[in-house]
Design an enzyme around this catalytic site. Structure first.
Site, mmCIF file in Angstrom:
data_model
loop_
_atom_site.group_PDB
_atom_site.id
_atom_site.type_symbol
_atom_site.label_atom_id
_atom_site.label_comp_id
_atom_site.label_asym_id
_atom_site.label_seq_id
_atom_site.Cartn_x
_atom_site.Cartn_y
_atom_site.Cartn_z
ATOM 1 N N GLU A 1 2.642 6.428 3.047
ATOM 2 C CA GLU A 1 1.362 5.728 2.849
ATOM 3 C C GLU A 1 0.259 6.573 3.450
ATOM 4 O OE1 GLU A 1 0.928 1.669 4.259
ATOM 5 O OE2 GLU A 1 2.960 1.177 3.605
ATOM 6 N N GLU B 1 7.335 0.289 8.830
ATOM 7 C CA GLU B 1 6.506 0.146 10.026
ATOM 8 C C GLU B 1 7.003 -0.904 11.002
ATOM 9 O OE1 GLU B 1 2.370 -0.336 9.192
ATOM 10 O OE2 GLU B 1 2.248 1.448 7.968
HETATM 11 C C1 FCB Z 1 0.071 -0.353 6.469
HETATM 12 C C2 FCB Z 1 0.990 -1.306 5.736
HETATM 13 C C3 FCB Z 1 0.529 -1.660 4.354
HETATM 14 C C4 FCB Z 1 -0.976 -1.837 4.319
HETATM 15 C C5 FCB Z 1 -1.657 -0.602 4.857
HETATM 16 C C6 FCB Z 1 -3.170 -0.645 4.762
HETATM 17 O O1 FCB Z 1 0.139 -0.626 7.828
HETATM 18 O O2 FCB Z 1 2.297 -0.795 5.644
HETATM 19 O O3 FCB Z 1 1.224 -2.804 3.953
HETATM 20 O O4 FCB Z 1 -1.313 -2.964 5.073
HETATM 21 O O5 FCB Z 1 -1.290 -0.449 6.207
#
Ligand code: FCB
Length: 430
Positions: free
Chosen positions: A360, A172
């Site tokens: 994620e 990210e």
């Molecule tokens: C993302 C991040 C991770 C965590 C989730 C909830 O932005 O990569 O580390 O904070 O959100």
């Protein structure tokens, strides 16, 4: 929504990878152990007013000391893959300078432990824990940080590359660039467009240099990049809001996808802010746009924007628009699964993308334990809805190859502090 797990599972091909994800600073603790030195997140957490409740990562989930039992936990879930990040401040504690073998030993044990349990290892090299010493030279706003990253990447892959199944350079970059240097929410807490524009280009450059370093050590290792692409929706059908959404797309997505997948920054962005970017050197865009083997999408919630009516507002000149559904997680994020599908379709229409893993996805719900059990239904619904959309995308022919739930365990949620501790509302946007 009630979804039969077998029916849902039946919608995925046999080689689709299911996994769980974490990040080093959020779980490891042991911040002073075996030669690790501070990262910008150690420093940021120590400053009053930055992290809710002034929590820090000193203990986190104590994963560093509980490695074996945590690996058993992963195995007990029956997943095939584990996505974790490597802490640069354990490997090259001062950012440049001596390599710390004890830091590498820890990840050796981690990777061997995964292999012994038959679990695939998906490593991320940078999940926001820049060695603090590098901040003294400007951190990500300095070009030399990209070269320091290149050496770090090479060092890690030389030692671990033979046993990794996939590696990502960055997690990210939107967060480590805009959220950290423009919005001031994450370390180092800058609120400065010029700093952010420098961090943007040097992060993109570091990604490209990292790809080359990884390939020079281990040509067969699949290399990717994890992006929290935003599914951007205009607050209304008005032309001004539609144009605002297009600018937001360029600003939040295009400045990463453009350089990496097309070798160029978006035109609208360059005409508004290009004169404030750092000087580019010949070859930068070629370095950044090397072909990737895969990319990762971290998706949680849509972004809704309207035109900022203030005359002369800085690009992208948008203001937040209200959510369309009022279902929110405890971190305040609107739950809207269709946006995941819209996003994948739009990105694949705009760019030529390689295989995609959802690296994620998940929902923050702070349910307590009642009578020995946690009511996980809202989270199960969230995951089932997003998996359903992922299966639709596979059906439409998009190359979706895996899904990692965030997270393996409750952890240090950055500025929101340790899981379960933060109040509702008042949170960063994605
Ligand atoms: C993302 C991040 C991770 C965590 C989730 C909830 O932005 O990569 O580390 O904070 O959100």
């Amino acid at each position: 929504m009630i979804m039969d797990p077998k029916t849902l599972a039946g919608r995925f091909p046999g080689d689709f990878v299911f996994g769980v994800a974490t990040a080093a600073f959020q779980i490891e603790g042991a911040t002073k152990t075996d030669g690790r030195k501070p990262s910008i997140w150690d420093a940021f957490s120590n400053m009053p007013g930055r992290v809710f409740g002034r929590h820090n990562g000193d203990l986190a989930c104590d994963h560093y000391n509980r490695l074996e039992e945590d690996l058993d936990l992963i195995q007990s879930l029956g997943v095939e893959a584990y996505r974790f990040s490597i802490a640069w401040p354990r490997i090259i504690p001062e950012g440049t300078g001596p390599v710390n073998e004890r830091g590498l030993d820890f990840y050796d044990r981690l990777v061997d432990g995964l292999k012994a349990r038959g679990i695939k290892a998906f490593a991320t090299l940078y999940h926001w824990d820049l060695p603090l010493m590098l901040a003294g030279d400007g951190g990500w706003t300095a070009r030399q940080t990209a070269y320091a990253f290149q050496r770090y990447a090479k060092t890690v892959i030389a030692r671990l590359g033979d046993r990794l199944d996939a590696v990502a350079t960055f997690n990210e970059p939107w967060c480590s660039v805009w959220l950290s240097h423009l919005y001031g929410i994450h370390a180092p807490g800058e609120r400065n467009m010029d700093a952010a524009l420098h961090a943007l280009h040097f992060t993109n450059l570091a990604h490209g240099l990292g790809v080359a370093a990884i390939r020079s050590e281990r040509p067969s290792l699949p290399v990717g990049l994890v992006l929290n692409a935003h599914s951007i929706h205009a607050g209304s059908d008005d032309a001004a809001d539609q144009a605002a959404a297009a600018r937001a797309f360029d600003f939040h997505n295009g400045v990463f996808f453009g350089p990496v997948f097309k070798g160029e920054y978006p035109a609208s962005f360059l005409s508004a802010l290009g004169h404030r970017m750092p000087a580019m050197e010949p070859g930068d865009m070629e370095t950044i746009s090397q072909k990737l083997d895969w990319w990762g999408l971290n998706y949680y919630t849509p972004m809704r924007v309207s035109n900022d009516p203030v005359e002369g507002a800085e690009f992208p000149a948008t203001v937040p628009a209200p959510p369309v559904v009022d279902v929110k997680t405890d971190i305040g994020w609107e739950v809207f699964a269709p946006a995941l599908g819209d996003l994948i379709r739009k990105l694949n229409a705009d760019y030529t993308l390689p295989d995609c893993y959802i690296t994620e996805n998940g929902a923050c719900h702070n349910m307590g334990i009642e009578d020995g059990v946690i009511d996980d239904q809202p989270r199960l619904d969230y995951i089932a809805d997003h998996l359903g959309i992922t299966a639709d995308l596979i059906g439409e022919g998009y190359p979706m190859r895996g899904y990692f739930a965030w997270s393996l365990m409750d952890n240090f949620e950055w500025a929101e502090a340790l899981a379960g501790q933060f109040p509702k509302g008042n949170h960063r946007t994605t």
